[in-house]
Design an enzyme around this catalytic site. Sequence first.
Site, PDB file in Angstrom:
ATOM      1  N   GLU A 108      23.329   8.014 -23.281  1.00 49.21           N
ATOM      2  CA  GLU A 108      24.711   8.420 -22.953  1.00 49.21           C
ATOM      3  C   GLU A 108      25.398   9.045 -24.161  1.00 49.21           C
ATOM      4  O   GLU A 108      24.867   9.044 -25.271  1.00 49.21           O
ATOM      5  CB  GLU A 108      25.472   7.199 -22.423  1.00 49.21           C
ATOM      6  CG  GLU A 108      24.816   6.661 -21.156  1.00 49.21           C
ATOM      7  CD  GLU A 108      25.603   5.577 -20.462  1.00 49.21           C
ATOM      8  OE1 GLU A 108      26.535   4.997 -21.057  1.00 49.21           O
ATOM      9  OE2 GLU A 108      25.276   5.304 -19.281  1.00 49.21           O
ATOM     10  N   GLU A 140      14.884   9.743 -16.503  1.00 47.86           N
ATOM     11  CA  GLU A 140      13.800  10.563 -15.949  1.00 47.86           C
ATOM     12  C   GLU A 140      13.659  11.871 -16.733  1.00 47.86           C
ATOM     13  O   GLU A 140      12.567  12.308 -17.067  1.00 47.86           O
ATOM     14  CB  GLU A 140      14.082  10.933 -14.480  1.00 47.86           C
ATOM     15  CG  GLU A 140      14.196   9.764 -13.532  1.00 47.86           C
ATOM     16  CD  GLU A 140      15.621   9.235 -13.389  1.00 47.86           C
ATOM     17  OE1 GLU A 140      16.320   9.078 -14.406  1.00 47.86           O
ATOM     18  OE2 GLU A 140      16.022   8.967 -12.240  1.00 47.86           O
ATOM     19  N   CYS A 198      19.755  11.452 -18.194  1.00 50.43           N
ATOM     20  CA  CYS A 198      19.109  10.359 -17.467  1.00 50.43           C
ATOM     21  C   CYS A 198      17.720  10.068 -18.033  1.00 50.43           C
ATOM     22  O   CYS A 198      17.066  10.947 -18.614  1.00 50.43           O
ATOM     23  CB  CYS A 198      18.928  10.729 -15.994  1.00 50.43           C
ATOM     24  SG  CYS A 198      20.460  10.888 -15.089  1.00 50.43           S
ATOM     25  N   ASN A 215      17.822   6.279 -20.447  1.00 51.82           N
ATOM     26  CA  ASN A 215      19.047   7.080 -20.407  1.00 51.82           C
ATOM     27  C   ASN A 215      19.732   7.056 -21.774  1.00 51.82           C
ATOM     28  O   ASN A 215      19.734   6.034 -22.466  1.00 51.82           O
ATOM     29  CB  ASN A 215      19.996   6.613 -19.291  1.00 51.82           C
ATOM     30  CG  ASN A 215      20.369   5.152 -19.357  1.00 51.82           C
ATOM     31  OD1 ASN A 215      19.616   4.330 -19.844  1.00 51.82           O
ATOM     32  ND2 ASN A 215      21.540   4.808 -18.851  1.00 51.82           N
ATOM     33  N   CYS A 222      18.826  10.757  -9.607  1.00 46.96           N
ATOM     34  CA  CYS A 222      20.021  11.536  -9.243  1.00 46.96           C
ATOM     35  C   CYS A 222      19.598  12.957  -8.850  1.00 46.96           C
ATOM     36  O   CYS A 222      18.449  13.363  -9.048  1.00 46.96           O
ATOM     37  CB  CYS A 222      21.014  11.561 -10.404  1.00 46.96           C
ATOM     38  SG  CYS A 222      20.583  12.731 -11.708  1.00 46.96           S
ATOM     39  N   CYS A 281      18.079  15.104 -11.647  1.00 46.67           N
ATOM     40  CA  CYS A 281      16.700  14.704 -11.967  1.00 46.67           C
ATOM     41  C   CYS A 281      15.732  15.167 -10.881  1.00 46.67           C
ATOM     42  O   CYS A 281      14.626  15.599 -11.174  1.00 46.67           O
ATOM     43  CB  CYS A 281      16.608  13.193 -12.162  1.00 46.67           C
ATOM     44  SG  CYS A 281      17.417  12.659 -13.687  1.00 46.67           S
TER      45      CYS A 281
HETATM   46  N1  THU Z   1      21.016   7.386 -14.714  1.00 50.21           N
HETATM   47  C1  THU Z   1      19.697   7.595 -14.969  1.00 50.21           C
HETATM   48  O1  THU Z   1      19.231   7.391 -16.107  1.00 50.21           O
HETATM   49  N2  THU Z   1      18.914   8.051 -13.958  1.00 50.21           N
HETATM   50  C2  THU Z   1      19.363   8.326 -12.686  1.00 50.21           C
HETATM   51  O2  THU Z   1      18.654   8.933 -11.910  1.00 50.21           O
HETATM   52  C3  THU Z   1      20.692   7.870 -12.298  1.00 50.21           C
HETATM   53  C4  THU Z   1      21.642   7.622 -13.415  1.00 50.21           C
HETATM   54  C5  THU Z   1      21.872   6.931 -15.806  1.00 50.21           C
HETATM   55  C6  THU Z   1      22.884   7.959 -16.284  1.00 50.21           C
HETATM   56  C7  THU Z   1      23.960   7.068 -16.870  1.00 50.21           C
HETATM   57  O3  THU Z   1      23.621   6.750 -18.192  1.00 50.21           O
HETATM   58  C8  THU Z   1      23.896   5.800 -16.037  1.00 50.21           C
HETATM   59  O4  THU Z   1      22.638   5.810 -15.388  1.00 50.21           O
HETATM   60  C9  THU Z   1      25.016   5.684 -14.983  1.00 50.21           C
HETATM   61  O5  THU Z   1      25.075   6.819 -14.190  1.00 50.21           O
END
Ligand code: THU
Length: 143
Positions: A54, A65, A63, A52, A96, A99
């Site tokens: 940010e 994925e 994310c 991920n 999520c 994704c």
């Molecule tokens: N996140 C992912 O990388 N994948 C997911 O499917 C769920 C959420 C990350 C996004 C963000 O950086 C952190 O997790 C909190 O939501």
Amino acid sequence: MKSKPLEKVPPKLKSLYELAKKSRKRSYSPYSGHQVGAAIRTSGGKLYGGCNVENSSYGATICAERVAIQKAISEGPLRIAEVMVVTDSTPPWPPCGMCRQVIAEFGPDALLYTANLKGQMESFQLSEIFSQAFTPAHLRKKK
Ligand code: THU
């Protein structure tokens, strides 16, 4: 949904887990503090990892994925066979909604694995957790 401890999974799956875990270490997550790693296996057997990433403008976060998928697609057309997501959470985090939508585009029959650092792992069919998906086929249908 199936649950399996990681030490019981076949080596091929273990390598997908190891790539997701390694990718997770590169997570840029100063805002949530949650490091997420992902890895995909294409139907041709290639593996791609992602973490991920940010952003201070929170909505620009992507994310793990989708990072893995976009890396893969940028190398050429493919079909996603398997997706592994690794976090340090219990229970492990599933992909999520956004994704799931992106996985559906390139791997409607994909098998998803969610795992954590303790070695717990669950598996799902994408169709099981993302039924009635909006797909490219809907755009092709005439009125
Ligand atoms: N996140 C992912 O990388 N994948 C997911 O499917 C769920 C959420 C990350 C996004 C963000 O950086 C952190 O997790 C909190 O939501």
